[in-house]
Design a protein around this motif. Structure first.
Motif, PDB file in Angstrom:
ATOM      1  N   MET A   1       0.840  -1.211   0.000  1.00  0.00           N
ATOM      2  CA  MET A   1       0.000   0.000   0.000  1.00  0.00           C
ATOM      3  C   MET A   1       0.870   1.253   0.000  1.00  0.00           C
ATOM      4  O   MET A   1       0.596   2.217  -0.700  1.00  0.00           O
ATOM      5  N   ARG A   2       1.936   1.218   0.818  1.00  0.00           N
ATOM      6  CA  ARG A   2       2.844   2.385   0.889  1.00  0.00           C
ATOM      7  C   ARG A   2       3.510   2.623  -0.455  1.00  0.00           C
ATOM      8  O   ARG A   2       3.604   3.758  -0.928  1.00  0.00           O
ATOM      9  N   ALA A   3       3.989   1.556  -1.083  1.00  0.00           N
ATOM     10  CA  ALA A   3       4.672   1.683  -2.375  1.00  0.00           C
ATOM     11  C   ALA A   3       3.704   2.197  -3.441  1.00  0.00           C
ATOM     12  O   ALA A   3       4.028   3.116  -4.201  1.00  0.00           O
ATOM     13  N   ILE A   4       2.495   1.634  -3.466  1.00  0.00           N
ATOM     14  CA  ILE A   4       1.520   2.047  -4.487  1.00  0.00           C
ATOM     15  C   ILE A   4       1.088   3.500  -4.265  1.00  0.00           C
ATOM     16  O   ILE A   4       0.980   4.274  -5.218  1.00  0.00           O
ATOM     17  N   ALA A   5       0.878   3.890  -3.004  1.00  0.00           N
ATOM     18  CA  ALA A   5       0.475   5.284  -2.714  1.00  0.00           C
ATOM     19  C   ALA A   5       1.553   6.257  -3.193  1.00  0.00           C
ATOM     20  O   ALA A   5       1.247   7.275  -3.821  1.00  0.00           O
ATOM     21  N   ALA A   6       2.828   5.914  -2.925  1.00  0.00           N
ATOM     22  CA  ALA A   6       3.935   6.804  -3.331  1.00  0.00           C
ATOM     23  C   ALA A   6       4.012   6.883  -4.853  1.00  0.00           C
ATOM     24  O   ALA A   6       4.210   7.952  -5.429  1.00  0.00           O
ATOM     25  N   TRP A   7       3.836   5.746  -5.501  1.00  0.00           N
ATOM     26  CA  TRP A   7       3.924   5.682  -6.965  1.00  0.00           C
ATOM     27  C   TRP A   7       2.761   6.454  -7.609  1.00  0.00           C
ATOM     28  O   TRP A   7       2.953   7.258  -8.521  1.00  0.00           O
ATOM     29  N   LEU A   8       1.522   6.216  -7.113  1.00  0.00           N
ATOM     30  CA  LEU A   8       0.354   6.891  -7.678  1.00  0.00           C
ATOM     31  C   LEU A   8       0.468   8.407  -7.536  1.00  0.00           C
ATOM     32  O   LEU A   8       0.081   9.153  -8.438  1.00  0.00           O
ATOM     33  N   ALA A   9       1.009   8.851  -6.403  1.00  0.00           N
ATOM     34  CA  ALA A   9       1.127  10.298  -6.162  1.00  0.00           C
ATOM     35  C   ALA A   9       2.014  10.956  -7.226  1.00  0.00           C
ATOM     36  O   ALA A   9       1.861  12.134  -7.527  1.00  0.00           O
ATOM     37  N   LYS A  10       2.931  10.180  -7.799  1.00  0.00           N
ATOM     38  CA  LYS A  10       3.866  10.731  -8.792  1.00  0.00           C
ATOM     39  C   LYS A  10       3.347  10.621 -10.229  1.00  0.00           C
ATOM     40  O   LYS A  10       3.993  11.102 -11.147  1.00  0.00           O
ATOM     41  N   GLN A  11       2.215   9.946 -10.419  1.00  0.00           N
ATOM     42  CA  GLN A  11       1.733   9.725 -11.796  1.00  0.00           C
ATOM     43  C   GLN A  11       0.997  10.946 -12.327  1.00  0.00           C
ATOM     44  O   GLN A  11       0.411  11.691 -11.603  1.00  0.00           O
TER      45      GLN A  11
END
Ligand code: HEC
Length: 111
Positions: free
Chosen positions: A101-111
């Motif tokens: 969840m942490r990795a996906i949240a960080a990644w989505l925030a950058k998209q």
């Protein structure tokens, strides 16, 4: 004198190498998270880029605040975010770990 410049040169080489390695690592981990987002079927509803949901009432998840995204994923998983649409996500989130969840949240925030 000679030794000092060799030392300086070596530490510069070390700095450059660690910079290159960390840049390459960041690149890889972004790719890994993009694959994770696909593997967990998120793209099936929110779109490959996170901003082209398949139904008009599915949220756009890309480009939002990282902490907000993480909190929503956590709350959807543990049931504290609960409305008529949340059950769809709750089922999906059973297969997503806190670390993911942490990795996906960080990644989505950058998209
Ligand atoms: C079957 C369709 C479906 C799948 C698959 C799905 N979602 Fe969702 N998602 C939804 C729906 C519907 C909501 C709205 C839920 C609500 O309002 O409580 C939502 C909400 C969200 C939110 C909250 C957005 C906001 O603006 O508050 C995030 C973040 C999210 N999803 C990310 C993901 C991630 C990451 C995955 C993959 C692990 C995923 N979703 C898989 C349908 C889906």
């Amino acid at each position: 004198m000679m030794n000092i410049s060799i030392c300086r040169a070596l530490s510069l080489v070390g700095l450059i190498a660690s910079f290159l390695i960390s840049t390459a690592y960041a690149q890889n981990s972004d790719d890994d998270t993009a694959s994770l987002y696909l593997a967990k079927a998120c793209a099936g509803c929110h779109g490959v880029d996170g901003r082209s949901p398949v139904k008009p009432y599915y949220p756009k998840v890309a480009g939002q605040n990282e902490a907000y995204l993480y909190n929503q994923l956590r709350d959807l998983k543990n049931g504290s975010r609960s409305n008529s649409q949340s059950n769809i996500m709750k089922g999906i989130m059973t297969a997503v770990s806190d670390e993911e969840m942490r990795a996906i949240a960080a990644w989505l925030a950058k998209q």
